[in-house]
Design a protein around this motif. Structure first.
Motif, PDB file in Angstrom:
ATOM      1  N   PRO A   1      36.259  57.854 -41.123  1.00 33.47           N
ATOM      2  CA  PRO A   1      36.998  57.625 -39.889  1.00 33.47           C
ATOM      3  C   PRO A   1      36.872  56.182 -39.410  1.00 33.47           C
ATOM      4  CG  PRO A   1      35.677  59.620 -39.734  1.00 33.47           C
ATOM      5  CD  PRO A   1      35.262  58.921 -40.990  1.00 33.47           C
ATOM      6  N   LYS A   2      37.960  55.646 -38.893  1.00 31.01           N
ATOM      7  CA  LYS A   2      37.965  54.278 -38.399  1.00 31.01           C
ATOM      8  C   LYS A   2      37.112  54.184 -37.138  1.00 31.01           C
ATOM      9  CE  LYS A   2      41.162  50.662 -36.877  1.00 31.01           C
ATOM     10  NZ  LYS A   2      42.581  50.332 -36.626  1.00 31.01           N
ATOM     11  N   PRO A   3      36.191  53.204 -37.059  1.00 32.69           N
ATOM     12  CA  PRO A   3      35.375  53.069 -35.844  1.00 32.69           C
ATOM     13  C   PRO A   3      36.256  52.835 -34.629  1.00 32.69           C
ATOM     14  CG  PRO A   3      34.523  51.708 -37.627  1.00 32.69           C
ATOM     15  CD  PRO A   3      35.854  52.204 -38.079  1.00 32.69           C
ATOM     16  N   ARG A   4      35.963  53.529 -33.564  1.00 34.70           N
ATOM     17  CA  ARG A   4      36.746  53.384 -32.340  1.00 34.70           C
ATOM     18  C   ARG A   4      35.825  52.936 -31.213  1.00 34.70           C
ATOM     19  NH1 ARG A   4      41.488  55.894 -33.785  1.00 34.70           N
ATOM     20  NH2 ARG A   4      41.291  57.501 -35.406  1.00 34.70           N
ATOM     21  N   GLY A   5      36.281  51.944 -30.481  1.00 38.15           N
ATOM     22  CA  GLY A   5      35.496  51.440 -29.367  1.00 38.15           C
ATOM     23  C   GLY A   5      35.565  52.373 -28.178  1.00 38.15           C
ATOM     24  N   PRO A   6      34.824  52.080 -27.118  1.00 40.80           N
ATOM     25  CA  PRO A   6      34.861  52.920 -25.926  1.00 40.80           C
ATOM     26  C   PRO A   6      36.244  52.891 -25.281  1.00 40.80           C
ATOM     27  CG  PRO A   6      33.667  50.888 -25.490  1.00 40.80           C
ATOM     28  CD  PRO A   6      33.923  50.919 -26.959  1.00 40.80           C
TER      29      PRO A   6
ATOM     30  N   MET B   1      45.503  59.874 -40.388  1.00 37.21           N
ATOM     31  CA  MET B   1      45.097  60.049 -38.992  1.00 37.21           C
ATOM     32  C   MET B   1      43.642  59.638 -38.792  1.00 37.21           C
ATOM     33  SD  MET B   1      45.253  63.532 -36.711  1.00 37.21           S
ATOM     34  CE  MET B   1      43.865  64.281 -37.565  1.00 37.21           C
ATOM     35  N   ALA B   2      42.792  59.902 -39.805  1.00 42.69           N
ATOM     36  CA  ALA B   2      41.381  59.540 -39.696  1.00 42.69           C
ATOM     37  C   ALA B   2      41.175  58.042 -39.791  1.00 42.69           C
ATOM     38  CB  ALA B   2      40.580  60.240 -40.793  1.00 42.69           C
ATOM     39  N   ALA B   3      42.113  57.342 -40.456  1.00 45.33           N
ATOM     40  CA  ALA B   3      41.915  55.915 -40.725  1.00 45.33           C
ATOM     41  C   ALA B   3      42.646  55.004 -39.748  1.00 45.33           C
ATOM     42  CB  ALA B   3      42.361  55.587 -42.148  1.00 45.33           C
ATOM     43  N   GLU B   4      43.602  55.545 -38.989  1.00 41.35           N
ATOM     44  CA  GLU B   4      44.435  54.698 -38.149  1.00 41.35           C
ATOM     45  C   GLU B   4      44.435  55.197 -36.711  1.00 41.35           C
ATOM     46  OE1 GLU B   4      48.336  54.482 -39.746  1.00 41.35           O
ATOM     47  OE2 GLU B   4      47.693  53.739 -41.718  1.00 41.35           O
ATOM     48  N   ASP B   5      44.819  54.290 -35.810  1.00 41.76           N
ATOM     49  CA  ASP B   5      45.014  54.656 -34.413  1.00 41.76           C
ATOM     50  C   ASP B   5      46.434  55.188 -34.231  1.00 41.76           C
ATOM     51  OD1 ASP B   5      42.455  53.864 -33.516  1.00 41.76           O
ATOM     52  OD2 ASP B   5      43.107  51.775 -33.482  1.00 41.76           O
TER      53      ASP B   5
ATOM     54  N   GLU C   1      51.560  66.148 -48.675  1.00 48.86           N
ATOM     55  CA  GLU C   1      51.959  65.369 -47.497  1.00 48.86           C
ATOM     56  C   GLU C   1      51.020  65.631 -46.318  1.00 48.86           C
ATOM     57  OE1 GLU C   1      54.215  62.980 -47.496  1.00 48.86           O
ATOM     58  OE2 GLU C   1      54.360  63.418 -49.630  1.00 48.86           O
ATOM     59  N   CYS C   2      50.576  66.888 -46.162  1.00 48.35           N
ATOM     60  CA  CYS C   2      49.668  67.216 -45.066  1.00 48.35           C
ATOM     61  C   CYS C   2      48.311  66.547 -45.255  1.00 48.35           C
ATOM     62  CB  CYS C   2      49.509  68.727 -44.956  1.00 48.35           C
ATOM     63  SG  CYS C   2      50.960  69.603 -44.335  1.00 48.35           S
ATOM     64  N   VAL C   3      47.789  66.570 -46.487  1.00 54.92           N
ATOM     65  CA  VAL C   3      46.491  65.940 -46.742  1.00 54.92           C
ATOM     66  C   VAL C   3      46.585  64.430 -46.539  1.00 54.92           C
ATOM     67  CG1 VAL C   3      44.705  65.532 -48.474  1.00 54.92           C
ATOM     68  CG2 VAL C   3      45.764  67.773 -48.299  1.00 54.92           C
TER      69      VAL C   3
END
Length: 351
Positions: A324-329, A259-263, A251-253
């Motif tokens: 990781p999901k790209p995140r804008g400024p 968390m890395a893929a979503e906002d 569950e932790c993994v």
């Protein structure tokens, strides 16, 4: 796999490797199904190649030497070869760690001697159910695992300094000889516990920096009810607690990958179990240290282990690398209080 496992697995295959990278396994029993992974290794691959492609290729040692947290976990059913793999990887790391440290030292601080840059200390813990013991110092008794007043999880273990590859390998082999094993129907020396080896790396030129950590975890074998119903009461309890810790790790993994893929906020339940508490630097979202984890799932190709193998592959399938999901400024609010005194297009010069 060792030679005996290779020989025993030849007659009738329940799981076969279809692709090495990206990894694809096919389970033929009870129904044909493909399972994907980042890498897949067949029964003829030696431990050196597993080490090169899992540890070296992912730059685990440079990460640890630069103050990060690297982790390698071995998961699978009893007698699938976890301990065989981890002992080989530990030997390879013992061989390469000090050479890697010298290489990093020559690049970062050429004027500092090899012995004056890094300090290495080792702890080795055995977690049997909810009870932990120190494999280096057997006289300590049970070791408590909990958060201290500032949120760190640091069991009171014996920290042993090591200076050479030979010292490190000797310490590992000595500690492993104290690990508890029990004969099962599949393995005369089956490990009933999680073994957690941690190599702490301190950069002595940066006394206030976080220590790098290399965590090597040989997980206890997963068991179904059908495999454990013949156990006595104590072993049934151990099997149940081991399975609970493995499910909590899963569950932790999963949450970490999400968390890395979503906002947005994702809760990682690392406080729910002693095993994941020991791995807090990997799962704590407030940790400032970079981290990287490799999970090596072990399956037996023999048809009689097909149910175990499909369970293992299903368990490990969600652990695929997710970029990781790209995140804008971040949005700029000119009137926001955090921007008081901020003047765009003006560079502040330090003198």
């Amino acid at each position: 796999m060792n030679e005996k496992e290779k020989h025993d697995s030849q007659p009738c295959l329940g799981v076969t490797q279809m692709s090495a990278e990206p990894g694809v396994f096919v389970a033929h029993v009870p129904c044909k199904k493909e399972y994907c992974a980042d890498l897949a290794f067949g029964p003829d691959i030696d431990t050196e190649e597993v080490y090169q492609r899992c540890v070296v290729a992912n730059n685990i040692l440079p990460l640890v030497l630069s103050g990060g947290v690297g982790c390698v976990l071995a998961y699978g059913q009893t007698s699938s070869g976890k301990t065989f793999t981890m002992e080989g990887i530990e030997a390879c790391i013992s061989r390469d760690l000090f050479n890697a440290a010298r290489s990093v030292g020559q690049r970062l601080a050429p004027d500092v001697g090899d012995d004056d840059l890094f300090e290495f200390r080792v702890t080795f813990l055995e977690l049997l159910g909810k009870h932990a013991t120190d494999l280096v110092d057997q006289d300590k008794g049970e070791v408590a695992i909990h958060e201290d007043t500032v949120g760190n999880v640091r069991p009171r273990l014996t920290y042993t300094p090591v200076h050479t590859s030979e010292e490190l390998q000797t310490l590992i082999m000595s500690a492993l000889s104290h690990r508890r094993v029990v004969a099962t129907a599949r393995n005369a020396t089956s490990s009933r516990s999680h073994a957690v080896l941690t190599i702490h790396v301190k950069n002595k030129t940066l006394p206030y920096a976080e220590e790098g950590q290399l965590v090597l975890v040989d997980l206890a074998g997963s068991e179904r009810y059908e495999d454990s119903k013949g156990h006595d009461k104590q072993r049934m309890k151990e099997s149940r607690e081991n399975n609970e810790s493995l499910m909590n790790l899963k569950e932790c993994v999963r949450a970490k990958a999400k968390m890395a893929a979503e906002d947005g906020f994702v809760h990682i339940p690392w406080r729910s179990n002693k095993l994941t508490m020991l791995l807090k630097p990997l799962f704590d979202i407030e940790s400032r240290q970079p981290s990287s984890a490799v999970i090596i799932a072990h399956v037996s190709p023999h048809i009689q282990d097909s149910v175990h193998s499909t369970n293992t592959l299903s368990y490990a399938a969600p652990f695929l690398t997710i970029p990781p999901k790209p995140r804008g400024p971040a949005p700029y609010d000119r009137e926001g209080p955090e921007n008081v005194g901020y003047r765009p297009h003006e560079r502040v010069a330090a003198t």
